[in-house]
Design a protein around this motif. Structure first.
Motif, PDB file in Angstrom:
ATOM      1  N   LEU A 237      -5.972  -2.136  -4.961  1.00 35.51           N
ATOM      2  CA  LEU A 237      -5.035  -1.876  -3.397  1.00 35.51           C
ATOM      3  C   LEU A 237      -5.991  -0.894  -2.952  1.00 35.51           C
ATOM      4  CD1 LEU A 237      -1.218  -1.424  -3.263  1.00 35.51           C
ATOM      5  CD2 LEU A 237      -2.644   0.587  -2.613  1.00 35.51           C
ATOM      6  N   LEU A 238      -6.507  -1.440  -1.669  1.00 34.91           N
ATOM      7  CA  LEU A 238      -7.202  -0.540  -0.745  1.00 34.91           C
ATOM      8  C   LEU A 238      -6.516   0.296   0.171  1.00 34.91           C
ATOM      9  CD1 LEU A 238     -10.340  -3.043  -0.266  1.00 34.91           C
ATOM     10  CD2 LEU A 238     -10.195  -1.351  -1.949  1.00 34.91           C
ATOM     11  N   ARG A 239      -5.635  -0.296   0.738  1.00 32.59           N
ATOM     12  CA  ARG A 239      -4.545   0.505   1.849  1.00 32.59           C
ATOM     13  C   ARG A 239      -2.986   0.160   1.212  1.00 32.59           C
ATOM     14  NH1 ARG A 239      -4.655  -0.802   8.150  1.00 32.59           N
ATOM     15  NH2 ARG A 239      -3.390  -2.686   7.371  1.00 32.59           N
ATOM     16  N   PRO A 240      -2.344   1.079   1.057  1.00 34.58           N
ATOM     17  CA  PRO A 240      -0.953   0.713   0.924  1.00 34.58           C
ATOM     18  C   PRO A 240      -0.240   0.253   2.166  1.00 34.58           C
ATOM     19  CG  PRO A 240      -1.267   3.263   0.795  1.00 34.58           C
ATOM     20  CD  PRO A 240      -2.566   2.534   0.964  1.00 34.58           C
ATOM     21  N   GLY A 241       0.694  -0.425   2.176  1.00 32.57           N
ATOM     22  CA  GLY A 241       1.384  -0.836   3.473  1.00 32.57           C
ATOM     23  C   GLY A 241       2.756  -1.351   3.320  1.00 32.57           C
ATOM     24  N   GLY A 242       2.976  -2.346   4.060  1.00 30.19           N
ATOM     25  CA  GLY A 242       4.380  -3.174   3.936  1.00 30.19           C
ATOM     26  C   GLY A 242       4.725  -3.940   2.833  1.00 30.19           C
ATOM     27  N   SER A 244       4.730  -3.161  -1.300  1.00 30.56           N
ATOM     28  CA  SER A 244       4.699  -1.817  -2.182  1.00 30.56           C
ATOM     29  C   SER A 244       3.778  -2.381  -3.251  1.00 30.56           C
ATOM     30  CB  SER A 244       5.976  -1.285  -2.295  1.00 30.56           C
ATOM     31  OG  SER A 244       6.764  -2.317  -3.494  1.00 30.56           O
ATOM     32  N   LEU A 245       3.229  -1.208  -3.840  1.00 30.08           N
ATOM     33  CA  LEU A 245       2.499  -1.383  -5.245  1.00 30.08           C
ATOM     34  C   LEU A 245       3.409  -1.898  -6.136  1.00 30.08           C
ATOM     35  CD1 LEU A 245       0.122  -0.493  -6.777  1.00 30.08           C
ATOM     36  CD2 LEU A 245       0.779   1.599  -6.967  1.00 30.08           C
ATOM     37  N   GLU A 246       4.619  -1.535  -6.158  1.00 34.18           N
ATOM     38  CA  GLU A 246       5.451  -2.028  -7.254  1.00 34.18           C
ATOM     39  C   GLU A 246       5.834  -3.616  -7.053  1.00 34.18           C
ATOM     40  OE1 GLU A 246       5.842   0.750  -5.312  1.00 34.18           O
ATOM     41  OE2 GLU A 246       6.585   2.322  -6.324  1.00 34.18           O
ATOM     42  N   GLN A 247       5.808  -3.891  -6.004  1.00 33.50           N
ATOM     43  CA  GLN A 247       6.149  -5.387  -5.755  1.00 33.50           C
ATOM     44  C   GLN A 247       4.859  -6.252  -5.926  1.00 33.50           C
ATOM     45  OE1 GLN A 247       7.126  -5.173  -1.357  1.00 33.50           O
ATOM     46  NE2 GLN A 247       8.859  -6.209  -1.635  1.00 33.50           N
ATOM     47  N   ILE A 248       3.758  -5.566  -5.817  1.00 35.33           N
ATOM     48  CA  ILE A 248       2.254  -6.326  -6.262  1.00 35.33           C
ATOM     49  C   ILE A 248       2.555  -6.344  -7.591  1.00 35.33           C
ATOM     50  CG2 ILE A 248      -0.122  -6.300  -6.068  1.00 35.33           C
ATOM     51  CD1 ILE A 248       0.029  -5.495  -3.473  1.00 35.33           C
ATOM     52  N   ARG A 249       2.647  -5.289  -8.439  1.00 36.16           N
ATOM     53  CA  ARG A 249       2.666  -5.369  -9.974  1.00 36.16           C
ATOM     54  C   ARG A 249       3.642  -6.332 -10.453  1.00 36.16           C
ATOM     55  NH1 ARG A 249       2.076   0.754 -10.543  1.00 36.16           N
ATOM     56  NH2 ARG A 249      -0.167   0.917 -10.619  1.00 36.16           N
ATOM     57  N   ARG A 263      -8.835   5.466  -3.348  1.00 41.98           N
ATOM     58  CA  ARG A 263      -8.529   7.002  -2.938  1.00 41.98           C
ATOM     59  C   ARG A 263      -8.063   7.000  -1.255  1.00 41.98           C
ATOM     60  NH1 ARG A 263     -12.678  10.464  -2.671  1.00 41.98           N
ATOM     61  NH2 ARG A 263     -14.248   8.834  -2.768  1.00 41.98           N
ATOM     62  N   ALA A 264      -7.190   7.752  -0.737  1.00 43.33           N
ATOM     63  CA  ALA A 264      -6.709   7.583   0.377  1.00 43.33           C
ATOM     64  C   ALA A 264      -7.698   8.262   1.391  1.00 43.33           C
ATOM     65  CB  ALA A 264      -5.251   8.433   0.489  1.00 43.33           C
ATOM     66  N   ASN A 265      -8.445   9.276   1.143  1.00 49.19           N
ATOM     67  CA  ASN A 265      -9.474   9.658   2.030  1.00 49.19           C
ATOM     68  C   ASN A 265     -10.802   9.618   1.499  1.00 49.19           C
ATOM     69  OD1 ASN A 265      -7.852  11.057   4.250  1.00 49.19           O
ATOM     70  ND2 ASN A 265      -6.772  11.915   2.568  1.00 49.19           N
ATOM     71  N   ALA A 266     -11.761   9.593   2.156  1.00 48.69           N
ATOM     72  CA  ALA A 266     -13.241   9.480   1.813  1.00 48.69           C
ATOM     73  C   ALA A 266     -13.895  10.380   2.872  1.00 48.69           C
ATOM     74  CB  ALA A 266     -13.696   8.225   1.858  1.00 48.69           C
ATOM     75  N   ASP A 373       7.655   3.147  -3.759  1.00 48.86           N
ATOM     76  CA  ASP A 373       8.079   2.061  -2.857  1.00 48.86           C
ATOM     77  C   ASP A 373       7.498   2.217  -1.556  1.00 48.86           C
ATOM     78  OD1 ASP A 373       9.578   0.754  -4.888  1.00 48.86           O
ATOM     79  OD2 ASP A 373      11.143   2.398  -4.750  1.00 48.86           O
ATOM     80  N   GLU A 374       8.378   2.189  -0.258  1.00 47.87           N
ATOM     81  CA  GLU A 374       7.765   2.489   0.832  1.00 47.87           C
ATOM     82  C   GLU A 374       7.235   3.620   1.321  1.00 47.87           C
ATOM     83  OE1 GLU A 374      10.869   1.258   0.289  1.00 47.87           O
ATOM     84  OE2 GLU A 374      11.340  -0.233   1.709  1.00 47.87           O
ATOM     85  N   GLY A 375       7.544   4.621   0.146  1.00 42.93           N
ATOM     86  CA  GLY A 375       6.924   5.974   0.377  1.00 42.93           C
ATOM     87  C   GLY A 375       5.447   6.156   0.305  1.00 42.93           C
ATOM     88  N   LEU A 376       4.918   5.181  -0.501  1.00 45.41           N
ATOM     89  CA  LEU A 376       3.445   5.417  -0.660  1.00 45.41           C
ATOM     90  C   LEU A 376       2.666   5.225   0.703  1.00 45.41           C
ATOM     91  CD1 LEU A 376       1.214   5.710  -2.937  1.00 45.41           C
ATOM     92  CD2 LEU A 376       1.221   3.287  -3.016  1.00 45.41           C
TER      93      LEU A 376
END
Ligand code: TXA
Ligand code: MG
Length: 392
Positions: A237-242, A244-249, A263-266, A373-376
């Protein structure tokens, strides 16, 4: 002194010749029916003015290199043909976007994706469950970039992949289907600003720089699409968005159960998988102070401590609340609520940051939410906007 005058004069002349009138055209989104299947090809549009506006916007995209702004379910996009280098360059120019940050290509149907981008090749199997579940919708997938691809190199800027998504907004999808052009489209903000979720936000940032904004009302998701890479093993997952990670899993099938979160920052000099990660992002003019997800201490307590300890004399201070704080907790602060559910916080986040700027707020205190959920996606955007984070 003379030099300064000359440089001002030349930038004035440049503006004189590059600025144009920007029209905003309001569309009746409800008059557009587009079947919610990635296989559907064309919409049916009952309102003649809406149909006419979409045809005119298609005409601009087909006959000029100018980009057009349009609503998607995530944020407003600034689109132009992904197959024309000159058109793609005009997007970077209008936004002032760094030229090494690649763009997502938006398609209206699987048929169009195969015809125009994959040139008959198949989509890798790993994406099938995700496409079935989330397209059209806020999910972007990375596909291998074929050496014979017609996608402009200005779009992919050296990546071995092309990022593709099928938006679930009747206006966006219809524009792509009517023009039959895959559209490269970043968010329609000036680079570094919060992404736009209304036509007014786009106008504020890009007036005089683009010819047309299609107004389809406020975006429902409010943060950008989730970007996933199913070509790496394990998938990422390169960018969290609309989505969720939970939905993808949950819906991605066996392979996506092991998805890794990028990672969020580089650091700026690092080569990163999603080049967009390294840039300053989502920044209002005011300084953002983020109060991290709630644990043992209340956010209210942490905000009170911050107000007492910092020298904020003569500064206009604002507060963006989310799930726990009442709107009248600090009557002396310019307070706006993003909403009492994670989905509402996601929808109203960028508008909230922009509203603080309009009110002239200099320090924006933000109540964060848990990274689930949406929080990520919400916390990912807030961390990039914030110059300070206070763990609560
Ligand atoms: O919801 C969205 O995705 C919105 C709407 C308009 O569709 N678009 C959007 O585009 O957010 P933009 O350009 O603001 O963000 C695109 C992100 C960037 O982080 C970029 O680095 C990444 O996608 N990206 C694009 N192509 C890529 C590629 N081939 N490989 C890795 N990352 C890529
Ligand atoms: Mg963006």
């Amino acid at each position: 002194m003379r030099l300064i005058l000359i440089s001002n004069f030349s930038s004035f002349m440049k503006r004189l010749f590059t600025s144009m009138n920007t029209s905003i055209v309001r569309l009746k989104t409800a008059s557009i029916q587009f079947e919610k299947s990635p296989r559907a090809l064309q919409p049916s549009i009952s309102d003649p003015e809406t149909l006419e506006a979409l045809k005119q916007a298609s005409h601009v995209l087909q006959t000029t290199h100018q980009p057009v702004a349009f609503p998607t379910e995530t944020v407003y996009g600034l689109g132009a043909s992904a197959l024309s280098t000159e058109s793609v360059k005009s997007i970077y120019a209008a936004k002032n976007r760094p030229a090494d940050n690649p763009l997502i290509v938006h398609v209206s149907s699987l048929d169009q994706l195969k015809r125009k981008i994959l040139k008959g090749k198949e989509i890798p199997d790993i994406y099938t469950p995700l496409i079935d579940k989330f397209w059209p919708g806020p999910l972007t997938i990375l596909l291998p970039l074929d050496s014979e691809s017609d996608v402009s190199p200005a779009c992919t800027v050296g990546q071995p992949t092309v990022a593709v998504r099928m938006p679930d907004h009747a206006v966006a999808r219809s524009l792509i289907a009517l023009s039959d052009l895959p559209l490269a489209a970043p968010s329609a903000n000036a680079s570094t600003r919060p992404s736009p979720t209304t036509a007014d936000h786009v106008y504020h940032d890009l007036q005089g720089r683009i010819p047309l904004i299609l107004d389809g009302g406020a975006c429902s998701v409010g943060v950008e699409s989730t970007v996933v890479d199913g070509l790496s093993d394990p998938p990422m997952l390169l960018r969290p968005g609309g989505v969720s990670l939970e939905q993808i899993r949950e819906f991605g099938g066996e392979k996506w159960k092991n998805v890794l979160v990028g990672r969020a920052n580089a650091q700026t000099d690092e080569v990163v998988r999603t080049p967009g990660m390294k840039y300053k992002h989502y920044s209002p003019t005011g300084k953002v102070v983020l109060f991290g997800p709630v644990s043992d201490k209340s956010v209210e307590e942490a905000v009170r401590e911050y107000l007492e300890s910092e020298d904020l004399k003569d500064k206009k201070i604002g507060l963006l609340t989310s799930l726990t704080m009442a709107k009248d907790t600090f009557p002396e602060l310019h307070t706006l609520s993003m909403g009492a559910t994670p989905a509402l916080v996601s929808r109203n986040l960028f508008a909230g940051l922009r509203d603080m700027d309009i009110a002239g707020v200099e320090v924006i205190l933000v109540e964060g939410i848990r990274e689930e959920d949406e929080g990520l996606a919400v916390m990912n955007r807030l961390r990039k906007a914030a110059s300070e984070e206070i763990a609560v």
